[in-house]
Design an enzyme around this catalytic site. Structure first.
Site, PDB file in Angstrom:
ATOM      1  N   LYS A  79       0.399  11.840   4.126  1.00  0.00           N
ATOM      2  CA  LYS A  79      -0.963  11.473   3.770  1.00  0.00           C
ATOM      3  C   LYS A  79      -1.516  12.552   2.850  1.00  0.00           C
ATOM      4  O   LYS A  79      -1.261  13.749   3.048  1.00  0.00           O
ATOM      5  CB  LYS A  79      -1.811  11.352   5.035  1.00  0.00           C
ATOM      6  CG  LYS A  79      -3.255  10.911   4.791  1.00  0.00           C
ATOM      7  CD  LYS A  79      -4.005  10.746   6.114  1.00  0.00           C
ATOM      8  CE  LYS A  79      -5.441  10.309   5.872  1.00  0.00           C
ATOM      9  NZ  LYS A  79      -6.176  10.093   7.144  1.00  0.00           N
ATOM     10  N   SER A 154      -8.521   5.744   8.000  1.00  0.00           N
ATOM     11  CA  SER A 154      -8.376   6.213   6.630  1.00  0.00           C
ATOM     12  C   SER A 154      -6.930   6.387   6.190  1.00  0.00           C
ATOM     13  O   SER A 154      -6.647   6.559   5.000  1.00  0.00           O
ATOM     14  CB  SER A 154      -9.096   7.558   6.460  1.00  0.00           C
ATOM     15  OG  SER A 154      -8.485   8.563   7.264  1.00  0.00           O
ATOM     16  N   SER A 178      -8.190   6.968  12.673  1.00  0.00           N
ATOM     17  CA  SER A 178      -7.602   6.803  11.344  1.00  0.00           C
ATOM     18  C   SER A 178      -6.090   6.702  11.315  1.00  0.00           C
ATOM     19  O   SER A 178      -5.514   6.411  10.271  1.00  0.00           O
ATOM     20  CB  SER A 178      -8.045   7.950  10.427  1.00  0.00           C
ATOM     21  OG  SER A 178      -9.406   7.812  10.109  1.00  0.00           O
TER      22      SER A 178
END
Length: 498
Positions: A79, A154, A178
C-alpha cells in the site's frame, strides 16, 4: 502457467521449493497481468517491474544455493502509505506527488529480508481517509468483481490487486476498517492486528492511536504467511509493544490435527444484536447468518453478547480520528517536502495555497473537523468527552469477552456499491460502523469471505479477538476455510487470462 495467479500463497511456496516454476517465471506472470489488465482496475500507482525481475533472478540463485526462506522469491506489493527507499511514496495525494522516501518503513525492510519481491506501490484513498477508494489523487480504483463498483477503502488498491490476480498478497493499513472493509468488498481475507503488534515506523500517519498495518490475501493462511515477518517489537516506534510472537502458520498446521468434523469444538463465538440492527442489508445478513450456522456445524457455540451501540462508536471515532489527523497532517506545509504552490506572495499564502491545492476535499474536511474539535472552548466538550467514551467502549468489549472467545459480526453493512454513487460523507462513514470499534479498543480483527449476494458480490464476516490473539483469529478462519470454498472463488478479472 496461465493460472499461476489462482494458486494460494502456500501453493506458490511449494511450487518454488519443488522447482515447478522459478521466481522469474512467477514474477513475469504477475507483471504481464498487471500490464494487460490493470488499466481496468487502476490498483497500482507506481510499478517497480525492472527491480522486481532483478530480485526474482537473485532469489532463484539463492534457492539453488540452499536458501530455504519460505517467502523467498514470492511477489507482493505495498500500500502506498509505507515509505520505500528510492521509490515514490504518495499516500494517494497530490501533496506527496513527488516524495521519494530516503528510508524504508520497518515492515518494508522485514518483508524484504524475508525474500519477497515488491511489484510496486498500490492505490489508496488519500492519506487513508475514505471507504471506497474514490478520493485518491491518482483516480478511483475499480472492484475486480464488478468494475462499476468500488473496492472499498482505504486499502482499495491492495484489495483490488489481490482480487484481480496481480499479486498473491499485499500490505494494507487499518485505522477504522481500511483492511477489513475492502477485504469484504473484494472477497478476500484481511487482518488488522492488535495495536502495537506491528511497527508504525515509516507508515505515514493518519490517526496515530488507531493506525495499524496488516496483511491481505485470499485466505487466512495467505495472510498468516505475510503477517509473520511484519510483527515484532521495533524500538524506533514508541507505540510498538514487546510481546511473544507465535508461529501463525504452524499454529494452523497444529489446529488441523483436531477432530475433522468438529475442529472448533469448545470455541465460543459472541454475537451482538447491536451488529444486526437497522442499516444492515438483508442480503448481507442472510449470508452472514449462514456462515455463523456453518461455524456451529464445525463445533463452535454461539453466545449472545452486548457491545456499545455502533452509532455511538461511530460518533466517537469521527471525533477522535480527525483530531489526530489535523495534528499529523500539519507537517505538510509546502516548505520541506511534497507539494508547494507556485509563486507564493508571502508565508501565509505559501501555507494556505499549498495545503488547499495539495489536499483533496475529504482530507480537508477531516482536518477542519479535527481542528474544530481541538480548538479552545470546544476541546473539553468534544475531544475529551470522546476519549472518555472510548474508555467505555474498551470496557464493553472486555465485558463481552468474559463470556466468549471471539466476537463475530458483518464486516460491512452492504456489499460493494456503485462507483460515483455520490454518497454524502455521513453515508460513507456509516460503511465503517462495524469495524471502527476494534480500532478504538486496539483489538485484532479479521474479515473473511463467507459467500455472495444474489447479484454475485462478496460478503465478509468479521471476527474480533482479544488482545494479542491474532493466531486464534487466523486459525479459526483457516479451519472454516478448510471446510468451505468461499475464499477460492475468483473475480471476473482474475478469471481473465493474458
Amino acid at each position: 502457467m496461465s493460472e499461476l495467479h489462482h494458486l494460494s500463497l502456500h501453493e506458490l511456496i511449494t511450487g518454488l521449493e519443488g522447482k515447478q516454476f522459478s521466481s522469474v517465471e512467477l514474477t513475469e506472470h504477475y507483471i504481464k497481468r498487471i500490464e494487460k489488465l490493470d488499466g481496468k482496475i487502476n490498483s497500482f500507482i507506481t510499478h517497480t517491474s525492472e527491480t522486481a525481475l532483478a530480485q526474482a533472478k537473485a532469489a532463484d540463485e539463492m534457492r539453488l544455493q540452499g536458501d530455504n526462506r519460505a517467502l523467498l522469491g514470492v511477489p507482493m506489493a505495498h500500500k502506498d502509505i509505507f515509505c520505500t527507499r528510492g521509490v515514490l511514496t504518495t499516500c494517494g495525494s497530490k501533496m506527496l506527488h513527488n516524495f521519494v522516501a530516503p528510508y524504508d518503513a520497518t515492515i518494508v525492510t522485514a518483508i524484504d529480508e524475508a525474500g519477497m519481491i515488491s511489484l510496486g506501490k498500490l492505490n489508496m484513498d488519500e492519506f487513508a481517509m475514505g471507504s471506497d477508494n474514490e478520493s485518491s489523487h491518482y483516480g478511483e480504483v475499480h472492484n475486480p468483481w464488478d468494475i462499476e463498483r468500488v473496492p472499498g477503502g482505504s486499502s482499495g488498491g491492495s484489495a483490488a490487486a489481490v482480487a484481480a490476480g496481480f499479486v498473491p498478497v499485499a500490505t494494507g493499513s487499518d485505522t477504522g476498517g481500511s483492511i477489513r472493509q475492502p477485504a469484504s468488498f473484494c472477497g478476500l481475507t484481511g487482518i488488522k492486528p492488535t495495536y502495537g503488534r506491528v511497527s508504525r515506523f515509516g507508515m505515514i500517519a493518519y490517526a496515530s492511536s488507531l493506525d495499524q498495518a496488516g496483511s491481505m490475501g485470499r485466505s487466512a493462511q495467505d495472510c498468516a504467511y505475510l503477517l509473520q515477518p511484519m510483527v515484532g517489537h521495533d524500538p524506533r516506534d514508541a507505540t510498538s509493544i514487546k510481546h511473544d510472537v507465535p508461529d501463525y502458520v504452524q499454529d494452523m498446521i497444529d489446529a488441523e490435527k483436531r477432530d475433522e468434523n468438529k475442529p472448533l469444538a469448545g470455541l465460543r463465538i459472541g454475537v451482538a444484536k447491536e451488529y444486526f440492527g437497522a442499516g444492515l442489508n438483508s442480503d448481507v445478513e442472510t449470508v452472514v447468518r449462514s456462515a455463523l450456522q456453518k461455524y456451529q456445524e464445525l463445533g463452535a457455540t454461539i453466545v449472545e453478547v452486548n457491545i456499545t451501540d455502533p452509532e455511538i462508536t461511530l460518533a466517537t471515532y469521527y471525533m477522535l480520528a480527525p483530531a489526530e489527523a489535523s495534528s499529523n497532517l500539519s507537517r505538510f506545509d509546502g516548505v520541506r517536502f511534497g507539494y508547494r504552490c507556485e509563486a507564493p506572495k508571502d508565508l501565509v499564502d505559501l501555507y494556505t495555497r499549498s495545503r488547499s491545492e495539495g489536499f483533496g476535499p475529504e482530507v480537508q474536511r477531516r482536518i477542519l473537523m479535527g481542528t474544530y474539535a481541538l480548538s479552545a472552548g470546544y476541546y473539553d466538550a468534544y475531544y475529551t468527552k470522546a476519549q472518555k467514551i472510548r474508555r467505555l467502549i474498551v470496557q464493553d468489549f472486555n465485558t463481552a469477552f468474559a463470556s466468549c472467545d471471539i466476537i463475530a459480526s458483518p464486516t460491512a453493512p452492504t456489499a460493494a456499491y456503485k462507483l460515483s454513487d455520490d454518497l454524502d460523507p455521513a453515508s460513507m462513514y456509516l460503511g465503517d460502523v462495524y469495524t471502527i470499534g476494534v480500532n478504538l479498543a486496539g483489538l485484532p480483527a479479521l474479515s473473511q469471505p463467507v459467500g455472495l449476494t444474489p447479484n454475485g458480490l462478496p460478503v465478509g464476516l468479521q471476527l474480533i479477538g482479544k488482545h494479542w490473539q491474532e493466531s486464534q483469529l487466523l486459525t479459526t478462519a483457516h479451519l472454516f476455510q478448510q471446510h468451505t470454498d468461499h475464499h477460492q472463488q475468483h473475480s471476473a478479472i482474475a478469471k481473465e487470462t493474458v
